[in-house]
Write an enzyme that holds these catalytic residues in place. Sequence first.
Site, short mmCIF file in Angstrom:
data_model
loop_
_atom_site.label_atom_id
_atom_site.label_comp_id
_atom_site.label_asym_id
_atom_site.label_seq_id
_atom_site.Cartn_x
_atom_site.Cartn_y
_atom_site.Cartn_z
CG ASP A 49 -2.08 0.99 1.04
OD1 ASP A 49 -3.22 0.53 0.82
OD2 ASP A 49 -1.84 2.22 1.11
CB ALA A 62 -23.42 -0.04 6.03
NE ARG A 121 -15.29 4.98 5.13
CZ ARG A 121 -16.01 4.40 4.16
NH1 ARG A 121 -15.49 3.40 3.47
NH2 ARG A 121 -17.24 4.80 3.90
NE ARG A 199 -19.43 9.36 3.35
CZ ARG A 199 -19.87 8.13 3.16
NH1 ARG A 199 -20.46 7.81 2.01
NH2 ARG A 199 -19.73 7.20 4.08
CB ALA A 336 -17.49 -2.60 3.01
#
EC number: 1.14.13.216
Length: 459
Positions: A49, A62, A121, A199, A336
């Site tokens: 990453d 969610a 998250r 958001r 997700a």
Amino acid sequence: MTMHVEVGPDSTAPPHSSGIKVIIIGLGIGGLAAAIECHRKGHSVIAFDKAQELKPVGDGIALAHNAVRVIEKWGKGTVGQELGRLSSRLNTTVIYDQTGRFIAEDKLDGFKAGEGHLLPRGELSQVMYKHAKSLGIDMRLASEVDEYWEDENSAGVIVDGEKITADCVVACDGVNSKARRHIIGYEPELRSSGSCVFRGWMTTEEPLVGSHWLLSHTDQADQVKVFAGDGVHVLLSTIQHGKMVFWLCTHKDNDCYDRKKEAPPTPEVDGMIHLIRDWPMRGQIESTIRKTLAKNVMHYPLLIREALSNWRSKGGRMVIIGDAAHPFLPVSGQGAAQAIEDAAVLAITLHLAGKEEVPLALHALEKIRLPRTALLQRSSLELERFWLNIDWPEVEKCPELLTIPRPKWIHGHDCQTHAYTEFAKVVSAIQMREEYHPLGGPRDSTNGESLLALLRQDT
């Protein structure tokens, strides 16, 4: 000595026993799940990453039951238990119009305690990362991929000048994937869905004056409230018994994407308040979201791509999964979950095909997963458009139209059992060059039946 390896949806294999080496690019939710699931099936994993560190930041996410059933197998159930402690305790979403008039209750099937999660998250990714580290998975941060390559027998990447070789490369680097063009050979068109979203999130360590209407009774259950207007809808949710508040405001804006190319949308609460300036409920909503720190507010266009026809490279040893392959709109609540389903099925097809048939494994993954994700992508767009163009006379007749469909074919899906059941059928279709017809899911749309109608099929 021959090592006996159990085969089945709940089975695991000894570390490194398959002989298959997998390179994973990206350590978001999908990448972490792919690393963990591949390790569980005996594959050797090395993951990269570009981030310097995986920070525990972000708003709410969610995680539906179809993904949780995968995670519950990790660490003999301990990972699922930890997520349960971090998750909201949800009963219903209460839906109102812009005047505050009650419209309907959404029972949140698939997200209640013991089914799914709504949680921060950053905390989800931290729990997954911690578990992956405990398994000894080789994960390298601050690593930028310079090049992708494959030949007949292997595939790999060049990272900071070092050539890394494996049996396959799996790119999980998100909607703005840099790997995608290298793997599928082109960059699919990104276009506006016709809407944008604000958001934001905040903690409640400091009292949120004027927010009693949202925070009351959170000692018993978290609250989710939705306010629907013309071309705008607002959601506010508490998380972890009121310790955190997450909100979003989705609104029509056909030009948002074009403006973003010149300058990013201003992520200010004022912009969101302007959208509901004439709402009778403005004061109540504003009293809460005004407490959001500017750094915790985002505003961006909701972008879509047509479902891809192919996730694999020409040589068949590189593949994209998760948001890199199939981005979802937030209204779906499945972004997700579908990435985790991809990860679980990837590990299984590699396990069943074996080291000598890695390209076949990735082809089988695509055959199993692509139709399901493509249908969900299209139906989530239709659901978003329905919410931004509400037919109020129809809602008056049937208020349940404003509840989010959560059919069994989505939330009740067992992707691991399905992969084991379908693998031989898929391989036969590939080898015989025949069309593969997936088992399960909704009936095909016929006689002009809408995708939204398919979402309401509880099959």
